[in-house]
Design a protein around this motif. Structure first.
Motif, mmCIF file in Angstrom:
data_model
loop_
_atom_site.group_PDB
_atom_site.id
_atom_site.type_symbol
_atom_site.label_atom_id
_atom_site.label_comp_id
_atom_site.label_asym_id
_atom_site.label_seq_id
_atom_site.Cartn_x
_atom_site.Cartn_y
_atom_site.Cartn_z
ATOM 1 N N SER A 29 0.808 -1.218 0.000
ATOM 2 C CA SER A 29 0.000 0.000 0.000
ATOM 3 C C SER A 29 0.843 1.271 0.000
ATOM 4 N N SER A 30 2.115 1.179 0.379
ATOM 5 C CA SER A 30 2.972 2.360 0.397
ATOM 6 C C SER A 30 4.394 1.973 0.011
ATOM 7 N N PRO A 31 5.212 2.969 -0.403
ATOM 8 C CA PRO A 31 6.612 2.653 -0.731
ATOM 9 C C PRO A 31 7.370 2.060 0.454
ATOM 10 N N ASP A 32 7.078 2.530 1.670
ATOM 11 C CA ASP A 32 7.761 1.975 2.845
ATOM 12 C C ASP A 32 7.442 0.490 3.011
ATOM 13 N N ASP A 33 6.189 0.107 2.732
ATOM 14 C CA ASP A 33 5.820 -1.305 2.806
ATOM 15 C C ASP A 33 6.601 -2.117 1.776
ATOM 16 N N TRP A 34 6.761 -1.546 0.571
ATOM 17 C CA TRP A 34 7.493 -2.226 -0.487
ATOM 18 C C TRP A 34 8.944 -2.457 -0.071
ATOM 19 N N VAL A 35 9.568 -1.436 0.537
ATOM 20 C CA VAL A 35 10.950 -1.561 0.996
ATOM 21 C C VAL A 35 11.044 -2.627 2.073
ATOM 22 N N SER A 36 10.104 -2.620 3.017
ATOM 23 C CA SER A 36 10.110 -3.604 4.094
ATOM 24 C C SER A 36 9.964 -5.018 3.558
ATOM 25 N N SER B 93 13.346 -6.531 2.150
ATOM 26 C CA SER B 93 14.549 -6.569 2.974
ATOM 27 C C SER B 93 15.038 -7.978 3.289
ATOM 28 N N GLY B 94 14.123 -8.925 3.505
ATOM 29 C CA GLY B 94 14.530 -10.259 3.903
ATOM 30 C C GLY B 94 15.066 -10.285 5.325
ATOM 31 N N SER B 95 14.803 -9.244 6.093
ATOM 32 C CA SER B 95 15.310 -9.103 7.448
ATOM 33 C C SER B 95 14.144 -8.918 8.407
ATOM 34 N N ASP B 96 14.372 -9.269 9.666
ATOM 35 C CA ASP B 96 13.346 -9.047 10.689
ATOM 36 C C ASP B 96 13.266 -7.577 11.068
ATOM 37 N N GLU B 97 14.348 -6.854 10.855
ATOM 38 C CA GLU B 97 14.377 -5.437 11.218
ATOM 39 C C GLU B 97 13.694 -4.614 10.130
ATOM 40 N N PRO B 98 12.829 -3.659 10.520
ATOM 41 C CA PRO B 98 12.171 -2.818 9.505
ATOM 42 C C PRO B 98 13.199 -2.022 8.711
ATOM 43 N N MET B 99 12.891 -1.784 7.451
ATOM 44 C CA MET B 99 13.781 -1.025 6.578
ATOM 45 C C MET B 99 13.179 0.344 6.299
ATOM 46 N N LYS B 100 14.034 1.320 6.053
ATOM 47 C CA LYS B 100 13.628 2.667 5.657
ATOM 48 C C LYS B 100 14.405 3.038 4.411
ATOM 49 N N ARG B 101 13.762 3.799 3.534
ATOM 50 C CA ARG B 101 14.383 4.224 2.280
ATOM 51 C C ARG B 101 15.238 5.466 2.541
ATOM 52 N N ARG C 54 24.802 -0.202 1.938
ATOM 53 C CA ARG C 54 24.471 -0.611 3.316
ATOM 54 C C ARG C 54 25.713 -1.089 4.050
ATOM 55 N N GLU C 55 26.554 -1.866 3.359
ATOM 56 C CA GLU C 55 27.784 -2.374 3.965
ATOM 57 C C GLU C 55 28.711 -1.219 4.367
ATOM 58 N N LEU C 56 28.865 -0.241 3.480
ATOM 59 C CA LEU C 56 29.710 0.915 3.788
ATOM 60 C C LEU C 56 29.166 1.710 4.972
ATOM 61 N N LEU C 57 27.852 1.896 5.016
ATOM 62 C CA LEU C 57 27.246 2.623 6.132
ATOM 63 C C LEU C 57 27.420 1.858 7.438
ATOM 64 N N GLU C 58 27.260 0.534 7.390
ATOM 65 C CA GLU C 58 27.465 -0.275 8.594
ATOM 66 C C GLU C 58 28.894 -0.147 9.102
#
Length: 106
Positions: A17-24, A27-35, A64-68
């Motif tokens: 229903s929203s772009p944030d839902d699409w990103v989530s 992700s393939g992760s349990d942690e929520p994702m943000k764009r 993501r790897e560089l930011l981590e």
């Protein structure tokens, strides 16, 4: 003459229903994702994209790897309960560029 009927526009039944839902959902992760949207020079984008393509990597995964790596120190400090020491605190002054390209120092 053969008549062909053309149906309506196809719809995705499971579309988020929203772009944030699409990103989530991606992700393939349990942690929520943000764009995160950033502007980078065209030449940098081309270099990153071509190197990622040659290595079979996704640009988003590399960023993501560089930011981590960059913010690992702060995350480790949070886990231990101590105050993180940021790079900004390590330097006496930092120069920022605002959207107009003007520099400001703190």
């Amino acid at each position: 003459m053969k008549k062909i009927s053309i149906g309506g526009k196809p719809t995705a039944k499971s579309a988020p229903s929203s772009p944030d839902d699409w990103v989530s959902d991606r992700s393939g992760s349990d942690e929520p994702m943000k764009r995160l949207t950033i502007d980078i020079p065209l030449s940098l984008h081309q270099r990153v994209k071509s190197q990622c393509a040659l290595r079979g990597e996704k640009m988003a995964d590399v960023v993501r790897e560089l930011l981590e790596k960059r913010f690992r120190q702060e995350r480790q400090a949070e886990a231990s309960g101590s105050e993180p020491v940021t790079d900004m605190q390590k330097h006496d002054s930092v120069t920022f560029r605002n959207h107009d390209g003007d520099q400001t120092a703190t």
